[in-house]
Design an enzyme around this catalytic site. Structure first.
Site, mmCIF file in Angstrom:
data_model
loop_
_atom_site.group_PDB
_atom_site.id
_atom_site.type_symbol
_atom_site.label_atom_id
_atom_site.label_comp_id
_atom_site.label_asym_id
_atom_site.label_seq_id
_atom_site.Cartn_x
_atom_site.Cartn_y
_atom_site.Cartn_z
ATOM 1 N N ASP A 8 2.243 1.148 21.047
ATOM 2 C CA ASP A 8 3.174 2.220 20.975
ATOM 3 C C ASP A 8 2.352 3.600 21.519
ATOM 4 O O ASP A 8 1.453 3.640 21.993
ATOM 5 C CB ASP A 8 3.740 2.311 19.716
ATOM 6 C CG ASP A 8 2.973 2.648 18.490
ATOM 7 O OD1 ASP A 8 1.731 3.031 18.950
ATOM 8 O OD2 ASP A 8 3.566 3.004 17.480
ATOM 9 N N CYS A 65 -1.250 0.065 17.580
ATOM 10 C CA CYS A 65 -0.528 1.524 17.192
ATOM 11 C C CYS A 65 -1.560 2.352 16.516
ATOM 12 O O CYS A 65 -2.645 2.296 16.708
ATOM 13 C CB CYS A 65 0.635 0.899 16.311
ATOM 14 S SG CYS A 65 0.337 0.098 14.871
ATOM 15 N N GLY A 66 -1.081 3.423 15.777
ATOM 16 C CA GLY A 66 -1.739 4.251 15.069
ATOM 17 C C GLY A 66 -2.613 4.014 14.254
ATOM 18 O O GLY A 66 -3.822 4.124 14.099
ATOM 19 N N THR A 67 -2.062 2.982 13.294
ATOM 20 C CA THR A 67 -2.958 2.113 12.451
ATOM 21 C C THR A 67 -3.441 0.824 12.535
ATOM 22 O O THR A 67 -4.227 0.400 11.995
ATOM 23 C CB THR A 67 -2.431 2.594 11.031
ATOM 24 O OG1 THR A 67 -1.142 2.204 11.112
ATOM 25 C CG2 THR A 67 -2.076 3.957 10.444
ATOM 26 N N GLY A 70 1.640 -1.440 11.393
ATOM 27 C CA GLY A 70 3.204 -1.931 11.787
ATOM 28 C C GLY A 70 3.075 -2.987 12.866
ATOM 29 O O GLY A 70 3.781 -3.909 12.807
ATOM 30 N N MET A 71 2.060 -2.900 13.609
ATOM 31 C CA MET A 71 2.024 -3.966 14.545
ATOM 32 C C MET A 71 1.538 -5.184 14.110
ATOM 33 O O MET A 71 2.272 -6.221 14.499
ATOM 34 C CB MET A 71 0.886 -3.609 15.886
ATOM 35 C CG MET A 71 1.313 -2.559 16.784
ATOM 36 S SD MET A 71 2.677 -3.160 17.941
ATOM 37 C CE MET A 71 2.575 -2.047 19.073
ATOM 38 N N HIS A 98 -12.385 -18.276 11.110
ATOM 39 C CA HIS A 98 -11.709 -18.847 10.092
ATOM 40 C C HIS A 98 -10.165 -19.009 9.967
ATOM 41 O O HIS A 98 -9.522 -20.060 9.507
ATOM 42 C CB HIS A 98 -12.019 -18.089 8.719
ATOM 43 C CG HIS A 98 -13.372 -18.396 8.044
ATOM 44 N ND1 HIS A 98 -13.723 -18.189 6.758
ATOM 45 C CD2 HIS A 98 -14.277 -19.114 8.758
ATOM 46 C CE1 HIS A 98 -15.056 -18.535 6.879
ATOM 47 N NE2 HIS A 98 -15.324 -19.171 7.884
ATOM 48 N N HIS A 133 -10.578 -25.108 7.744
ATOM 49 C CA HIS A 133 -9.770 -23.812 8.076
ATOM 50 C C HIS A 133 -8.692 -24.389 9.228
ATOM 51 O O HIS A 133 -7.462 -23.432 8.453
ATOM 52 C CB HIS A 133 -10.724 -22.754 9.051
ATOM 53 C CG HIS A 133 -12.146 -22.609 8.278
ATOM 54 N ND1 HIS A 133 -12.245 -21.922 7.281
ATOM 55 C CD2 HIS A 133 -13.026 -22.890 8.878
ATOM 56 C CE1 HIS A 133 -13.311 -21.650 6.980
ATOM 57 N NE2 HIS A 133 -14.206 -22.271 7.654
#
Ligand code: RB5
Length: 150
Positions: A8, A65-67, A70-71, A98, A133
């Site tokens: 984004d 995205c910024g952090t 959200g994605m 894993h 796993h």
């Protein structure tokens, strides 16, 4: 390998460096946008990348995205997608080994470009260990199917 890439406006500034790295490593990039810093909605780009991965056109995806939060939330709503938000290389390695993560989420406002690229490099270089796993992934995938039918 064919890799879908999406971001984004918050992730846009990190995208070019990741595109260049993927090309340098010999991967084919399917760029799902966005292509500017104009404000957009990250779920649209998560959807575009996850569709490429679910449909089999791409083996893996990267979302920025910024952090990265959200994605990763949006991506993990998609069946068959195992998205991992990673801020360092150990998590990136373990998310492949894993969890067989097929989408990597990055936060452009958290990471510098150098670290982001090292995370991508590590993530792509690590194989899924399978065995116990795989059993665990099958467990939550089955739950996902059951919940879809409710
Ligand atoms: C956009 O301002 C920002 O909210 C987005 O990039 C992301 O960080 C959301 O999780």
């Amino acid at each position: 390998m064919k890799i879908a890439l999406g971001c984004d406006h918050g992730g846009y500034e990190l995208k070019d460096g990741v595109v260049n790295l993927l090309a340098e490593l010999g991967h084919e990039v399917v760029d799902c946008g966005t292509n500017s810093v104009a404000s957009v909605n990250y779920p649209d780009f998560a959807e575009a990348v996850c569709s490429q991965v679910k449909g089999g056109n791409c083996i893996m995806g990267v979302l920025i995205c910024g952090t990265g939060i959200g994605m990763s939330m949006a991506a993990n709503r998609h069946p068959e997608i195992r998205a991992a938000l990673c801020h360092e290389q150990f998590s990136a390695q373990m998310s492949r080994e894993h969890n067989d993560a097929n989408v990597l989420c990055l936060g452009a406002r958290v990471l510098g470009p150098g670290l982001a690229q090292e995370i991508v490099r590590t993530w792509l270089a690590t194989e899924f260990a399978a065995g116990r796993h795989l059993t665990r992934i099958e467990m939550f995938s089955a739950m996902e199917l059951l919940n879809d039918k409710k």
